[in-house]
Write a protein that holds these residues in place. Structure first.
Motif, PDB file in Angstrom:
ATOM      1  N   HIS A 134     -45.988 -23.156  -1.334  1.00  0.00           N
ATOM      2  CA  HIS A 134     -46.071 -22.613  -2.886  1.00  0.00           C
ATOM      3  C   HIS A 134     -44.961 -21.660  -3.430  1.00  0.00           C
ATOM      4  O   HIS A 134     -44.387 -21.730  -4.408  1.00  0.00           O
ATOM      5  CB  HIS A 134     -47.589 -22.065  -3.016  1.00  0.00           C
ATOM      6  N   LYS A 135     -44.692 -20.487  -2.491  1.00  0.00           N
ATOM      7  CA  LYS A 135     -43.734 -19.541  -2.696  1.00  0.00           C
ATOM      8  C   LYS A 135     -42.305 -19.985  -3.050  1.00  0.00           C
ATOM      9  O   LYS A 135     -41.620 -19.699  -3.861  1.00  0.00           O
ATOM     10  CB  LYS A 135     -43.880 -18.544  -2.039  1.00  0.00           C
ATOM     11  N   MET A 136     -41.977 -20.892  -1.851  1.00  0.00           N
ATOM     12  CA  MET A 136     -40.820 -21.750  -2.014  1.00  0.00           C
ATOM     13  C   MET A 136     -40.339 -22.443  -3.340  1.00  0.00           C
ATOM     14  O   MET A 136     -39.436 -22.373  -3.969  1.00  0.00           O
ATOM     15  CB  MET A 136     -40.476 -22.477  -0.956  1.00  0.00           C
ATOM     16  N   GLU A 137     -41.420 -23.133  -3.626  1.00  0.00           N
ATOM     17  CA  GLU A 137     -41.397 -24.068  -4.950  1.00  0.00           C
ATOM     18  C   GLU A 137     -41.132 -23.331  -6.148  1.00  0.00           C
ATOM     19  O   GLU A 137     -40.570 -23.507  -7.071  1.00  0.00           O
ATOM     20  CB  GLU A 137     -42.792 -24.834  -4.703  1.00  0.00           C
ATOM     21  N   GLN A 138     -42.013 -22.073  -6.364  1.00  0.00           N
ATOM     22  CA  GLN A 138     -41.791 -21.254  -7.353  1.00  0.00           C
ATOM     23  C   GLN A 138     -40.338 -20.767  -7.457  1.00  0.00           C
ATOM     24  O   GLN A 138     -40.039 -20.449  -8.596  1.00  0.00           O
ATOM     25  CB  GLN A 138     -42.685 -19.913  -7.300  1.00  0.00           C
ATOM     26  N   ILE A 139     -39.868 -20.681  -6.385  1.00  0.00           N
ATOM     27  CA  ILE A 139     -38.289 -19.830  -6.568  1.00  0.00           C
ATOM     28  C   ILE A 139     -37.365 -21.164  -6.792  1.00  0.00           C
ATOM     29  O   ILE A 139     -36.312 -21.092  -7.528  1.00  0.00           O
ATOM     30  CB  ILE A 139     -37.906 -19.455  -5.093  1.00  0.00           C
ATOM     31  N   GLY A 140     -38.049 -22.311  -6.816  1.00  0.00           N
ATOM     32  CA  GLY A 140     -37.056 -23.559  -7.049  1.00  0.00           C
ATOM     33  C   GLY A 140     -36.587 -24.270  -6.153  1.00  0.00           C
ATOM     34  O   GLY A 140     -35.918 -25.338  -6.137  1.00  0.00           O
ATOM     35  N   LEU A 141     -37.158 -24.145  -4.899  1.00  0.00           N
ATOM     36  CA  LEU A 141     -36.667 -24.858  -3.594  1.00  0.00           C
ATOM     37  C   LEU A 141     -37.416 -26.066  -3.631  1.00  0.00           C
ATOM     38  O   LEU A 141     -38.521 -26.440  -4.003  1.00  0.00           O
ATOM     39  CB  LEU A 141     -36.902 -24.113  -2.376  1.00  0.00           C
ATOM     40  N   ASN A 142     -36.929 -27.209  -2.979  1.00  0.00           N
ATOM     41  CA  ASN A 142     -37.791 -28.596  -2.626  1.00  0.00           C
ATOM     42  C   ASN A 142     -38.178 -28.460  -1.288  1.00  0.00           C
ATOM     43  O   ASN A 142     -37.412 -27.978  -0.350  1.00  0.00           O
ATOM     44  CB  ASN A 142     -36.678 -29.532  -2.608  1.00  0.00           C
ATOM     45  N   THR A 143     -39.338 -28.474  -1.211  1.00  0.00           N
ATOM     46  CA  THR A 143     -39.842 -28.171   0.141  1.00  0.00           C
ATOM     47  C   THR A 143     -40.807 -29.382   0.983  1.00  0.00           C
ATOM     48  O   THR A 143     -40.805 -30.283   0.416  1.00  0.00           O
ATOM     49  CB  THR A 143     -41.401 -27.156   0.118  1.00  0.00           C
ATOM     50  N   TYR A 144     -40.737 -29.346   2.194  1.00  0.00           N
ATOM     51  CA  TYR A 144     -41.195 -30.145   3.133  1.00  0.00           C
ATOM     52  C   TYR A 144     -41.561 -29.861   4.484  1.00  0.00           C
ATOM     53  O   TYR A 144     -40.705 -28.860   4.800  1.00  0.00           O
ATOM     54  CB  TYR A 144     -40.326 -31.559   3.133  1.00  0.00           C
ATOM     55  N   PHE A 145     -42.515 -30.381   4.864  1.00  0.00           N
ATOM     56  CA  PHE A 145     -42.684 -30.164   6.457  1.00  0.00           C
ATOM     57  C   PHE A 145     -42.283 -31.157   7.360  1.00  0.00           C
ATOM     58  O   PHE A 145     -42.130 -32.186   7.010  1.00  0.00           O
ATOM     59  CB  PHE A 145     -44.521 -30.036   6.585  1.00  0.00           C
ATOM     60  N   ASP A 146     -41.755 -30.670   8.638  1.00  0.00           N
ATOM     61  CA  ASP A 146     -41.362 -31.761   9.314  1.00  0.00           C
ATOM     62  C   ASP A 146     -42.520 -32.015  10.173  1.00  0.00           C
ATOM     63  O   ASP A 146     -44.027 -31.478   9.848  1.00  0.00           O
ATOM     64  CB  ASP A 146     -40.374 -31.392  10.406  1.00  0.00           C
ATOM     65  N   CYS A 147     -42.599 -33.073  11.129  1.00  0.00           N
ATOM     66  CA  CYS A 147     -43.721 -33.689  11.912  1.00  0.00           C
ATOM     67  C   CYS A 147     -44.578 -32.561  12.797  1.00  0.00           C
ATOM     68  O   CYS A 147     -45.553 -32.807  13.315  1.00  0.00           O
ATOM     69  CB  CYS A 147     -43.590 -34.800  12.623  1.00  0.00           C
ATOM     70  N   VAL A 148     -43.755 -31.517  13.204  1.00  0.00           N
ATOM     71  CA  VAL A 148     -44.472 -30.304  14.050  1.00  0.00           C
ATOM     72  C   VAL A 148     -44.946 -29.278  13.338  1.00  0.00           C
ATOM     73  O   VAL A 148     -45.678 -28.228  13.736  1.00  0.00           O
ATOM     74  CB  VAL A 148     -43.682 -30.011  15.039  1.00  0.00           C
ATOM     75  N   GLY A 149     -44.460 -29.218  11.965  1.00  0.00           N
ATOM     76  CA  GLY A 149     -45.137 -28.121  10.997  1.00  0.00           C
ATOM     77  C   GLY A 149     -44.114 -27.002  10.627  1.00  0.00           C
ATOM     78  O   GLY A 149     -44.234 -25.832  10.265  1.00  0.00           O
ATOM     79  N   ASN A 150     -42.883 -27.217  11.130  1.00  0.00           N
ATOM     80  CA  ASN A 150     -41.847 -26.314  10.564  1.00  0.00           C
ATOM     81  C   ASN A 150     -41.580 -26.766   8.919  1.00  0.00           C
ATOM     82  O   ASN A 150     -41.632 -27.879   8.518  1.00  0.00           O
ATOM     83  CB  ASN A 150     -40.502 -26.813  11.365  1.00  0.00           C
ATOM     84  N   LEU A 151     -41.336 -25.644   8.164  1.00  0.00           N
ATOM     85  CA  LEU A 151     -41.581 -25.715   6.675  1.00  0.00           C
ATOM     86  C   LEU A 151     -40.230 -25.483   6.354  1.00  0.00           C
ATOM     87  O   LEU A 151     -39.488 -24.361   6.596  1.00  0.00           O
ATOM     88  CB  LEU A 151     -42.584 -24.782   6.231  1.00  0.00           C
ATOM     89  N   PHE A 152     -39.551 -26.416   5.547  1.00  0.00           N
ATOM     90  CA  PHE A 152     -38.087 -26.105   4.964  1.00  0.00           C
ATOM     91  C   PHE A 152     -38.324 -26.173   3.410  1.00  0.00           C
ATOM     92  O   PHE A 152     -39.016 -26.747   2.844  1.00  0.00           O
ATOM     93  CB  PHE A 152     -37.250 -27.322   5.170  1.00  0.00           C
ATOM     94  N   GLY A 153     -37.155 -25.320   2.895  1.00  0.00           N
ATOM     95  CA  GLY A 153     -37.353 -25.068   1.440  1.00  0.00           C
ATOM     96  C   GLY A 153     -35.867 -25.229   0.962  1.00  0.00           C
ATOM     97  O   GLY A 153     -35.026 -24.490   1.571  1.00  0.00           O
ATOM     98  N   LYS A 154     -35.488 -26.352   0.310  1.00  0.00           N
ATOM     99  CA  LYS A 154     -34.082 -26.723   0.151  1.00  0.00           C
ATOM    100  C   LYS A 154     -33.604 -26.426  -1.096  1.00  0.00           C
ATOM    101  O   LYS A 154     -34.100 -26.734  -2.143  1.00  0.00           O
ATOM    102  CB  LYS A 154     -34.113 -28.283   0.663  1.00  0.00           C
ATOM    103  N   LEU A 155     -32.282 -25.815  -1.272  1.00  0.00           N
ATOM    104  CA  LEU A 155     -31.519 -25.440  -2.292  1.00  0.00           C
ATOM    105  C   LEU A 155     -30.230 -26.440  -2.363  1.00  0.00           C
ATOM    106  O   LEU A 155     -29.417 -26.124  -1.520  1.00  0.00           O
ATOM    107  CB  LEU A 155     -31.210 -23.980  -2.562  1.00  0.00           C
ATOM    108  N   GLN A 156     -30.350 -27.573  -2.886  1.00  0.00           N
ATOM    109  CA  GLN A 156     -29.444 -28.570  -2.719  1.00  0.00           C
ATOM    110  C   GLN A 156     -27.912 -28.019  -3.144  1.00  0.00           C
ATOM    111  O   GLN A 156     -27.810 -27.511  -4.230  1.00  0.00           O
ATOM    112  CB  GLN A 156     -29.583 -29.931  -3.756  1.00  0.00           C
ATOM    113  N   GLY A 157     -26.919 -28.347  -2.309  1.00  0.00           N
ATOM    114  CA  GLY A 157     -25.592 -28.119  -2.710  1.00  0.00           C
ATOM    115  C   GLY A 157     -24.944 -29.090  -3.772  1.00  0.00           C
ATOM    116  O   GLY A 157     -25.449 -30.320  -3.711  1.00  0.00           O
TER     117      GLY A 157
END
Lengths: 416, 416
Positions: free
Chosen positions: B52-75
């Motif tokens: 939720h915090k990542m999304e507030q910052i403006g990142l695109n978020t997703y979990f991988d299948c083991v539960g690693n959480l990524f927040g992406k700022l597209q280049g």
């Protein structure tokens, strides 16, 4: 004196073996060991059975108020003093068949043979089965012989409980020795005490001797040594920053054991217990506690060793940036066995062609409790591989018989 | 680049402190520590809150299948490779607020500040909250970063359970990561990985530096050393007859630690765990098992040390009539951090007047998993008194901010 090993009938040898097996049946464990803790059911059965056996032999029996069992062969002399002989009936958990038990059986057989052959002695002989020596149920040792010598009263056990929370007083009462009737069972009529026991070491076996004539029983000093260092991450703490309690303890243990060897060949120093905190592979230890058990038969040597180690250990510990604390929790004075009777016993051993040697007892025995008050003596037979306090405890029938033969002759010379 | 510590508004500093406290609220213990074990309730709450915090910052978020959480700022660049930054969200039992957590928060704040100030980067930046690094719930470490690098599959955890008997697979499923949908979450688009972390040692503090630029992460070899002697009576066994496992272990531990100091000042060898058998004050120890943890950043030095100790330990042990067995249960290869980026980071630290030094990491980190595949770097901030894995873990706000300031500039130079 007409009793020689070669003359013993096979029936008598069989009797010795049978008696060992019979007494070991009270408290026998699945592992062929014996667990006969003070005032336990097995203990009660063993003492009652021994009482019956003593009566069969012709002894007058009685229990004192703590559960020591005596079997008396009245002496013919007026106001006859008493020669006491025997050992303790209790065992450690999963102990063997011989520790303590052999001493009671040897005394019973010796007195039985003397009575059968010579009738009543001049001096009274009593066989004793002490209630407790090992300290394996309650944290207290020599409850039997220390009562007989007036060193213990109920005050010493009033707040003591066993591992299951049963109080000493309650256990006494349940075994039929109600503390309400306690009066010091001190004996002032005993002239001397003689005990036979297994060696519980390997000195006799290594030297191919059957009889050990104990000259002294060692003094024991026991300490808890506490090293305080600093618990740190094993990866991120350079060696030079560490206050590693394991490293200090290791250097101290090497020093302590080397120093013991240097000072005297009879001196033993043992670190048998070590507790590391937090005891995790990837954490530098913040604290180590270890036990130090020191024994020798001369107080001077114990003093010399202790003086040599304390300041040196402090210096070593400081040099490694750690702190050290010694706390003593046992101090038993060394005692000498009666030298006069020792000479007599040596002569008997020579006459009977028994392979013997003088020996120092490194373990504690009921004889040491008596030795601080009256003449006392202790005779050892070998322990196979030095093993004791273990179901594998073993002494051959021939060796057991030689011990009994020697004791019989000693009692004959003392009492007849 | 326009961001300097002195220009940070107080509001931003407060934000860093708030974020540390906020993340530590998930799994907070009575002792003000944090327990956030993989796939636990507190862990699930923390990962969801971070998303939720990542999304507030403006990142695109997703979990991988083991539960690693990524927040992406597209280049903005076409086919932009990814700069990955972050750390692990799990803690040990009763851990602190900073280990792992600080790395995630530092990356989030750095990316947030960059995005606010400069908008979208040329190269994609992703912030990662790895699901697991500590190995504190299941006997397995780096579950997060090793999956991202393709080193782990379900086969590695199929038969693993936690202390309560819950299987790894069941715990995954309960946390919402059903193993049925597992496909290796390996990432091939990552150009480099940058992690900031607390030092967990006292080197920076002792040297009064705020920034540690990690040049290497150590290799680790762990052994169980087993000394077999002979258990004997402490009183009846002369020193010369003994096969005392405690004495051998003590001499070996002294030798092992001295040898480590001799070979290299960066080499650490730790005996943190000792088990004595039977561990009784009046019994000579028959067996001692101890752990040996060896770490250095060069495989040659680890080899040199191991070669030096094995034969010597065997000889020492034999000379003392005891037997020795070594069994290795961990072998982690040392890795170097990316030297090219290290030069850049050093320059930034000089320009920004940050008190820094090069340092070797004696602890394992997610950065080492990446370092065997792609350029990876690790930046340390100090740990007060070197304390970590403990509620007392502490790094001052100023030090946390300097780490974030440095990371922000590094990401700027890499991605903008």
């Amino acid at each position: 004196m007409a009793i020689h090993a070669k003359e013993l009938q096979n029936a008598e040898k069989e009797n010795t073996q049978e008696m060992i097996e019979w007494l070991s049946s009270f408290g026998k464990t699945k592992n062929e060991g014996v667990t006969r803790l003070l005032y336990s059911k097995a203990w009660c059965q063993a003492q009652r059975a021994l009482k019956h056996k003593m009566e069969q032999i012709g002894l007058n029996t009685y229990f004192d108020c703590v559960g020591n069992l005596f079997g008396k062969l009245q002496g013919l002399a007026v106001e006859s003093p008493c020669i006491l002989t025997g050992s303790h009936v209790d065992t450690v958990v999963e102990g063997g068949k011989y520790d303590g038990a052999y001493g009671i059986i040897a005394s019973l057989i010796a007195v039985s043979r003397l009575f059968e052959t010579y009738g009543y002695p001049k001096k009274t002989i009593e066989v004793v089965s002490f209630c407790e020596e090992e300290g394996s149920r309650f944290p207290l040792t020599f409850w039997g012989s220390r009562n007989t010598n007036g060193f213990y009263t109920l005050d010493h056990i009033r707040n003591i409980t066993d591992a299951e929370g049963i109080s000493f007083l309650e256990a006494m009462k349940q075994a039929g020795f109600d503390p309400a009737y306690y009066q010091t069972p001190i004996r002032k009529d005993i002239e001397r005490f003689i005990e036979v026991h297994i060696e519980q070491g390997m000195v006799l076996e290594k030297n191919q001797k059957t009889i050990g004539l104990v000259t002294h029983i060692v003094g024991q000093r026991r300490y808890l040594v506490r090293i305080k260092g600093e618990s740190n991450h094993a990866g991120t703490t350079p060696m030079s920053y560490r206050k590693d309690a394991v490293v200090t303890a290791s250097q101290l243990i090497s020093f302590l054991t080397n120093k013991a060897k240097e000072i005297d060949s009879h001196l033993v120093a043992t670190v048998g217990k070590i507790e590391v905190s937090p005891n995790v592979p990837n954490v530098v230890a913040g604290e180590v506690k270890f036990s130090l058990d020191i024994r020798h038969h001369k107080a001077e040597i114990l003093d010399q060793y202790c003086q040599a180690i304390f300041s040196e250990c402090r210096q070593l510990s400081e040099a490694l940036n750690t702190e050290i604390e010694f706390s003593q929790w046992m101090d038993v004075t060394p005692v000498a066995m009666d030298e006069q009777l020792l000479k007599v016993i040596r002569n008997i051993a020579v006459q009977k062609n028994l392979p013997f040697q003088d020996i120092v007892s490194g373990a504690g025995h009921d004889a040491q409790v008596f030795a601080s008050k009256i003449p006392a003596n202790l005779i050892f037979v070998p322990s196979k591989d030095g093993i004791s306090h273990n179901p594998k405890e073993f002494t051959s029938l021939e060796e057991l018989e030689m011990g009994i033969e020697l004791l019989t002759e000693v009692l004959y010379q003392l009492a007849y």
